[in-house]
Design an enzyme around this catalytic site. Structure first.
Site, PDB file in Angstrom:
ATOM      1  N   ASP A  14     -12.029   2.102  -2.632  1.00 13.22           N
ATOM      2  CA  ASP A  14     -10.922   1.309  -2.092  1.00 13.22           C
ATOM      3  C   ASP A  14     -10.256   0.601  -3.262  1.00 13.22           C
ATOM      4  OD1 ASP A  14      -9.268  -0.424  -0.309  1.00 13.22           O
ATOM      5  OD2 ASP A  14     -10.591   0.358   1.248  1.00 13.22           O
ATOM      6  N   HIS A  61      -8.446   3.056  -4.745  1.00 10.32           N
ATOM      7  CA  HIS A  61      -7.069   3.035  -4.259  1.00 10.32           C
ATOM      8  C   HIS A  61      -6.106   2.384  -5.238  1.00 10.32           C
ATOM      9  CE1 HIS A  61      -8.357   3.451   0.268  1.00 10.32           C
ATOM     10  NE2 HIS A  61      -8.720   4.478  -0.487  1.00 10.32           N
TER      11      HIS A  61
END
Length: 364
Positions: free
Chosen positions: A203, A225
């Protein structure tokens, strides 16, 4: 015996040579080694140096480093582990003023997150404990921690004047089933510096939801991410100001440099700088600014309630995969203003045909 106060012994031996120090001074100087959470809980208040030696935290308990005496040093020694339970956590919580948290050579914090990973992160499945709450950890430092396999969400930061340096978060074992393993989530904070972080996760490497005077530099982010501002909007605090992200690498990640705001929300993102950020193997967007997030997902329809102004993208360079988009800017009407765009080069992917309200000087 779970802990030892070495300075008290030294003070006793030296009593014949020097005048006795006040009891409060002895307590302030005490050095304690703990091997259990129960001993830590009962003894931490009298210690100025705390060594945590091979602590095995029982299932469903937090390693409680809150309310420490001003100026305390905490040293992780050996391997710190955690018992298994489905709960919200955190596994570790720390608060106080002028606290130093560090790790001895060879030490590690092993969360063994694979016991919880099910591909759903915080969105269902097993209830997973968050890793580290750094709330009201003010004028403090976290140095050199080596952390492995967090179940979900890494450092939650709500503090003032906190520096985090040379921290490793290695969740590379969670490539298939790890999810929502954000490394650093910053909210309602001021003067936060994250320097030299190395992150392998699934993430955001960094997510700044609110706060001012925040620096992320010399970072290495792999598998997640990207480096993100937001999403901004829909919280009690919806102001991000003076954030510098610099001299960092983003590798094999979904996004590179990102700003995202919430559809229909109000707030502001000002004074954000992405400088000297290199990209490689980005699979979705190299540079992305989106003002269309609703319920955590993009809608394609931007709104202008969150102002995104005085933004700098300078020397953000590198490559994305052939199926990715080099640059995507989706701003609300009149909400993205006064941007500086210099020396950016993102290649290898597609050019977006869906950009809207791109501010003067930027390219999409």
């Amino acid at each position: 015996m779970h802990f030892f106060q070495s300075s008290l012994v030294a003070a006793t031996m030296g009593a014949a040579l020097v005048a006795a120090a006040p009891a409060a001074d002895l307590e302030t100087r005490s050095s304690c080694t703990f091997t259990s959470t129960s001993a830590l809980k009962s003894g931490k208040a009298s210690c100025s140096t705390i060594t945590l030696h091979n602590i095995a935290v029982p299932a469903g308990e937090t390693l409680d480093l809150t309310g420490l005496k001003t100026g305390t040093t905490v040293v992780f020694d050996g391997t710190t582990t955690f018992g298994y339970k489905e709960w919200e956590g955190p596994l570790i919580s720390a608060s106080g003023t002028s606290i130093t948290i560090k790790q001895n050579p060879g030490g590690k914090i092993d969360c063994d997150g694979a016991r919880w990973w099910d591909g759903k992160g915080g969105n269902g499945g097993k209830k997973k404990p968050k890793f580290f709450s750094a709330h009201k950890l003010n004028k403090s430092n976290i140095n050199g921690l080596k952390v492995y396999n967090i179940p979900v969400h890494g450092f939650s930061i709500q503090s003032d004047h906190l520096t985090i340096k040379d921290v490793l978060i290695d969740n590379s074992a969670g490539t298939k089933l790890g999810h929502n393993t954000d490394a650093f989530d910053v909210g309602s904070s001021t003067y936060i510096t994250i320097d030299g972080a190395t992150v392998y996760n699934q993430d955001d490497c960094l997510a700044v939801n609110s706060g001012e005077h925040i620096t992320f530099t010399n970072g290495y982010c792999n598998g997640g991410h990207g480096l993100s501002i937001g999403s901004v909007g829909g919280r009690k605090n919806n102001v991000v100001n003076d954030v510098t992200i610099s001299n960092s690498q983003i590798i094999n990640s979904q996004n590179g440099a990102r700003i995202k705001t919430v559809y229909g929300a109000t707030g502001s993102v000002t004074g954000v700088k992405f400088q000297d950020v290199s990209l490689k193997g980005i699979t979705k967007y190299g540079i992305v600014v989106q003002q269309d997030y609703e319920n955590g997902k993009p809608t394609g329809n931007p709104t202008n309630g969150v102002k995104v102004s005085d933004i700098t993208f300078e020397k953000v360079t590198g490559s994305v995969t052939s199926s990715a988009t080099d640059i995507y800017i989706l701003c609300g009407s009149g909400s993205c203003t006064n941007w500086t765009w210099s020396g950016n080069s993102v290649t290898g992917g597609k050019k977006s045909s869906k950009c809207k309200n791109v501010p003067a000087g930027a390219s999409c």
